[in-house]
Design an enzyme around this catalytic site. Structure first.
Site, PDB file in Angstrom:
ATOM      1  N   CYS A   3     -15.335  32.756 -21.399  1.00 32.89           N
ATOM      2  CA  CYS A   3     -14.830  32.815 -20.030  1.00 32.89           C
ATOM      3  C   CYS A   3     -13.710  32.144 -19.437  1.00 32.89           C
ATOM      4  O   CYS A   3     -12.543  32.180 -20.610  1.00 32.89           O
ATOM      5  CB  CYS A   3     -16.191  31.782 -18.909  1.00 32.89           C
ATOM      6  SG  CYS A   3     -15.372  30.114 -19.178  1.00 32.89           S
ATOM      7  N   ARG A   9     -18.669  28.483 -17.596  1.00 29.15           N
ATOM      8  CA  ARG A   9     -19.931  29.686 -17.806  1.00 29.15           C
ATOM      9  C   ARG A   9     -19.918  29.388 -19.106  1.00 29.15           C
ATOM     10  O   ARG A   9     -20.883  29.547 -19.561  1.00 29.15           O
ATOM     11  CB  ARG A   9     -19.613  30.641 -17.517  1.00 29.15           C
ATOM     12  CG  ARG A   9     -19.420  30.845 -15.887  1.00 29.15           C
ATOM     13  CD  ARG A   9     -18.620  31.690 -15.240  1.00 29.15           C
ATOM     14  NE  ARG A   9     -17.174  32.085 -15.801  1.00 29.15           N
ATOM     15  CZ  ARG A   9     -16.459  32.125 -15.074  1.00 29.15           C
ATOM     16  NH1 ARG A   9     -16.698  33.785 -14.662  1.00 29.15           N
ATOM     17  NH2 ARG A   9     -15.237  32.894 -15.194  1.00 29.15           N
ATOM     18  N   ASP A 119     -17.957  32.826 -11.691  1.00 24.08           N
ATOM     19  CA  ASP A 119     -17.232  31.598 -11.294  1.00 24.08           C
ATOM     20  C   ASP A 119     -17.689  30.449 -10.859  1.00 24.08           C
ATOM     21  O   ASP A 119     -17.479  30.579  -9.238  1.00 24.08           O
ATOM     22  CB  ASP A 119     -15.716  32.126 -12.014  1.00 24.08           C
ATOM     23  CG  ASP A 119     -15.119  30.491 -11.747  1.00 24.08           C
ATOM     24  OD1 ASP A 119     -15.505  29.518 -11.937  1.00 24.08           O
ATOM     25  OD2 ASP A 119     -14.250  30.685 -11.271  1.00 24.08           O
TER      26      ASP A 119
HETATM   27  P1  4NP Z   1     -14.876  29.058 -16.108  1.00 26.21           P
HETATM   28  O1  4NP Z   1     -14.867  28.043 -14.748  1.00 26.21           O
HETATM   29  O2  4NP Z   1     -14.441  29.502 -16.778  1.00 26.21           O
HETATM   30  O3  4NP Z   1     -16.682  29.213 -16.178  1.00 26.21           O
HETATM   31  O4  4NP Z   1     -14.898  27.628 -17.345  1.00 26.21           O
HETATM   32  C1  4NP Z   1     -13.454  27.724 -14.726  1.00 26.21           C
HETATM   33  C2  4NP Z   1     -12.949  26.656 -15.109  1.00 26.21           C
HETATM   34  C3  4NP Z   1     -11.217  26.176 -13.731  1.00 26.21           C
HETATM   35  C4  4NP Z   1     -11.051  26.746 -12.925  1.00 26.21           C
HETATM   36  C5  4NP Z   1     -11.349  27.835 -13.406  1.00 26.21           C
HETATM   37  C6  4NP Z   1     -12.943  28.546 -13.915  1.00 26.21           C
HETATM   38  N1  4NP Z   1      -9.303  27.057 -13.143  1.00 26.21           N
HETATM   39  O5  4NP Z   1      -9.241  27.057 -12.670  1.00 26.21           O
HETATM   40  O6  4NP Z   1      -9.014  25.352 -13.974  1.00 26.21           O
END
Ligand code: 4NP
Length: 149
Positions: A3, A9, A119
């Site tokens: 991800c 995710r 997300d």
């Molecule tokens: P992930 O979610 O891609 O599912 O781990 C996110 C975690 C952090 C951020 C964005 C999405 N962020 O912008 O810090």
């Protein structure tokens, strides 16, 4: 499982897959990564850890790492949670074999209603529950593929 941050995710997808692989005694190596390096070394988001724990899955030992071009050589399957993650990985592919490994996870398992795992980072508890349930179903389907290998 890949991800953006590797804290919501993809560690959940890895954790579910690992849990099911252990239960079935399958010989399959799992891993996850983020296309961005912003959370390198971090534990999964506490909201994802807590949601997983509620359903009996422990992801508290996982730590975020950044996806590397070499992962396209190392792993047989490389799954993106969304199209942006997929595009970012495809940009690192060195040949057609590597390009062909990079699939959207929900498309790989023919999930009927969605092609991307949303997300949950800026969402509420319901968003985390939704991601857990989606990945629980999708990993169940992928386990059937692994059983046949
Ligand atoms: P992930 O979610 O891609 O599912 O781990 C996110 C975690 C952090 C951020 C964005 C999405 N962020 O912008 O810090």
């Amino acid at each position: 499982m890949v991800c953006l941050g590797n804290i919501c995710r993809s560690p959940m997808a890895e954790g579910l897959l690992r849990h099911k692989i252990q239960e079935l005694n399958l010989d399959v190596e799992t891993d996850s990564a983020g296309t961005s390096g912003i959370h390198i070394g971090s534990k999964p988001d506490h909201r994802m850890i807590d949601t997983a724990a509620k359903y009996g899955v422990d992801i508290s030992d996982l730590r975020a790492r950044q996806f590397q071009a070499s992962d396209l050589e190392t792993f047989d399957y490389v799954f993106a949670m969304d199209k942006e993650n997929q595009r970012n990985m495809l940009a690192l592919a060195k040949n057609e074999t590597q390009q062909n490994k990079v699939k959207l996870f929900l498309e790989q398992v023919n999930y009927p209603e969605l092609s991307e795992v949303p997300d949950p980072y800026y969402g509420d508890q319901a968003a985390f529950e939704f991601v857990f349930n989606l990945l629980d179903e999708a990993t169940d389907t992928f386990i059937e593929t692994l059983k046949k290998l």
